[in-house]
Design a protein around this motif. Structure first.
Motif, mmCIF file in Angstrom:
data_model
loop_
_atom_site.group_PDB
_atom_site.id
_atom_site.type_symbol
_atom_site.label_atom_id
_atom_site.label_comp_id
_atom_site.label_asym_id
_atom_site.label_seq_id
_atom_site.Cartn_x
_atom_site.Cartn_y
_atom_site.Cartn_z
ATOM 1 N N VAL A 3 11.252 2.404 4.137
ATOM 2 C CA VAL A 3 10.870 1.822 2.855
ATOM 3 C C VAL A 3 9.361 1.629 2.816
ATOM 4 O O VAL A 3 8.707 1.519 3.851
ATOM 5 C CB VAL A 3 11.605 0.491 2.579
ATOM 6 C CG1 VAL A 3 13.090 0.725 2.415
ATOM 7 C CG2 VAL A 3 11.352 -0.514 3.676
ATOM 8 N N ASN A 4 8.825 1.595 1.594
ATOM 9 C CA ASN A 4 7.397 1.390 1.408
ATOM 10 C C ASN A 4 7.180 0.655 0.090
ATOM 11 O O ASN A 4 8.149 0.254 -0.559
ATOM 12 C CB ASN A 4 6.645 2.722 1.457
ATOM 13 C CG ASN A 4 7.107 3.682 0.389
ATOM 14 O OD1 ASN A 4 7.146 3.350 -0.792
ATOM 15 N ND2 ASN A 4 7.487 4.887 0.795
ATOM 16 N N ALA A 45 5.870 -7.443 -7.044
ATOM 17 C CA ALA A 45 4.785 -8.319 -6.601
ATOM 18 C C ALA A 45 3.840 -8.604 -7.769
ATOM 19 O O ALA A 45 3.464 -9.757 -8.003
ATOM 20 C CB ALA A 45 4.029 -7.690 -5.438
ATOM 21 N N ALA A 46 3.485 -7.565 -8.508
ATOM 22 C CA ALA A 46 2.588 -7.736 -9.646
ATOM 23 C C ALA A 46 3.216 -8.616 -10.716
ATOM 24 O O ALA A 46 2.557 -9.505 -11.278
ATOM 25 C CB ALA A 46 2.217 -6.372 -10.230
ATOM 26 N N LEU A 52 0.329 -8.179 -3.029
ATOM 27 C CA LEU A 52 1.184 -7.137 -2.465
ATOM 28 C C LEU A 52 1.101 -7.105 -0.943
ATOM 29 O O LEU A 52 2.127 -6.992 -0.269
ATOM 30 C CB LEU A 52 0.813 -5.765 -3.047
ATOM 31 C CG LEU A 52 1.618 -4.579 -2.532
ATOM 32 C CD1 LEU A 52 3.116 -4.758 -2.785
ATOM 33 C CD2 LEU A 52 1.113 -3.293 -3.156
ATOM 34 N N ALA A 53 -0.095 -7.231 -0.399
ATOM 35 C CA ALA A 53 -0.265 -7.185 1.056
ATOM 36 C C ALA A 53 0.535 -8.292 1.741
ATOM 37 O O ALA A 53 1.123 -8.072 2.806
ATOM 38 C CB ALA A 53 -1.740 -7.274 1.426
ATOM 39 N N ASP A 54 0.571 -9.480 1.140
ATOM 40 C CA ASP A 54 1.316 -10.603 1.719
ATOM 41 C C ASP A 54 2.819 -10.313 1.718
ATOM 42 O O ASP A 54 3.514 -10.578 2.709
ATOM 43 C CB ASP A 54 1.056 -11.899 0.956
ATOM 44 C CG ASP A 54 -0.371 -12.400 1.100
ATOM 45 O OD1 ASP A 54 -1.136 -11.855 1.932
ATOM 46 O OD2 ASP A 54 -0.733 -13.330 0.358
ATOM 47 N N LEU A 55 3.302 -9.778 0.609
ATOM 48 C CA LEU A 55 4.732 -9.477 0.507
ATOM 49 C C LEU A 55 5.118 -8.369 1.474
ATOM 50 O O LEU A 55 6.124 -8.483 2.181
ATOM 51 C CB LEU A 55 5.092 -9.090 -0.928
ATOM 52 C CG LEU A 55 6.570 -8.780 -1.198
ATOM 53 C CD1 LEU A 55 7.472 -9.963 -0.819
ATOM 54 C CD2 LEU A 55 6.769 -8.391 -2.646
ATOM 55 N N LEU A 56 4.320 -7.314 1.522
ATOM 56 C CA LEU A 56 4.623 -6.215 2.432
ATOM 57 C C LEU A 56 4.634 -6.702 3.879
ATOM 58 O O LEU A 56 5.536 -6.331 4.655
ATOM 59 C CB LEU A 56 3.597 -5.082 2.275
ATOM 60 C CG LEU A 56 3.633 -4.327 0.953
ATOM 61 C CD1 LEU A 56 2.503 -3.305 0.892
ATOM 62 C CD2 LEU A 56 4.975 -3.650 0.728
ATOM 63 N N LEU A 59 7.738 -8.610 4.627
ATOM 64 C CA LEU A 59 8.912 -7.728 4.671
ATOM 65 C C LEU A 59 8.875 -6.762 5.853
ATOM 66 O O LEU A 59 9.845 -6.063 6.114
ATOM 67 C CB LEU A 59 9.002 -6.910 3.374
ATOM 68 C CG LEU A 59 9.374 -7.692 2.122
ATOM 69 C CD1 LEU A 59 9.130 -6.833 0.883
ATOM 70 C CD2 LEU A 59 10.839 -8.138 2.182
ATOM 71 N N GLY A 60 7.737 -6.715 6.545
ATOM 72 C CA GLY A 60 7.594 -5.798 7.673
ATOM 73 C C GLY A 60 7.400 -4.356 7.221
ATOM 74 O O GLY A 60 7.763 -3.424 7.933
ATOM 75 N N ILE A 61 6.800 -4.183 6.038
ATOM 76 C CA ILE A 61 6.531 -2.863 5.498
ATOM 77 C C ILE A 61 5.050 -2.572 5.645
ATOM 78 O O ILE A 61 4.214 -3.389 5.268
ATOM 79 C CB ILE A 61 6.936 -2.790 4.004
ATOM 80 C CG1 ILE A 61 8.433 -3.040 3.842
ATOM 81 C CG2 ILE A 61 6.539 -1.444 3.405
ATOM 82 C CD1 ILE A 61 8.877 -3.146 2.390
ATOM 83 N N GLU A 62 4.737 -1.399 6.192
ATOM 84 C CA GLU A 62 3.334 -1.026 6.345
ATOM 85 C C GLU A 62 2.715 -0.740 4.990
ATOM 86 O O GLU A 62 3.340 -0.128 4.128
ATOM 87 C CB GLU A 62 3.207 0.202 7.237
ATOM 88 C CG GLU A 62 3.552 -0.091 8.694
ATOM 89 C CD GLU A 62 3.248 1.076 9.595
ATOM 90 O OE1 GLU A 62 2.301 1.837 9.297
ATOM 91 O OE2 GLU A 62 3.950 1.236 10.589
#
Length: 63
Positions: A3-4, A45-46, A52-56, A59-62
């Motif tokens: 996922v991304n 996120a928006a 977005l960086a905080d949410l990713l 979630l452990g998404i790069e």
């Protein structure tokens, strides 16, 4: 499936059911939301005013 930021909320939840708790921690009612089928992580996120960086990261998404 990896996922991304462009994956839908539903795809993230299917890949990692524990992600629901992360979304909830950010005040996002993504679990069970009809929009989650088509809304991406980035769009969500928006829409919720979440960096977005905080949410990713949570979630452990790069990025």
């Amino acid at each position: 499936m990896a996922v991304n930021k462009d994956s839908t909320i539903l795809e993230v939840l299917q890949a990692n059911p524990d992600a629901g708790a992360v979304f909830a921690r950010f005040g996002m009612g993504c679990v069970g939301c009809a929009i989650s089928r088509g809304e991406t992580v980035s769009e969500a996120a928006a829409a919720h005013g979440i960096p977005l960086a905080d949410l990713l990261s949570a979630l452990g998404i790069e990025a």
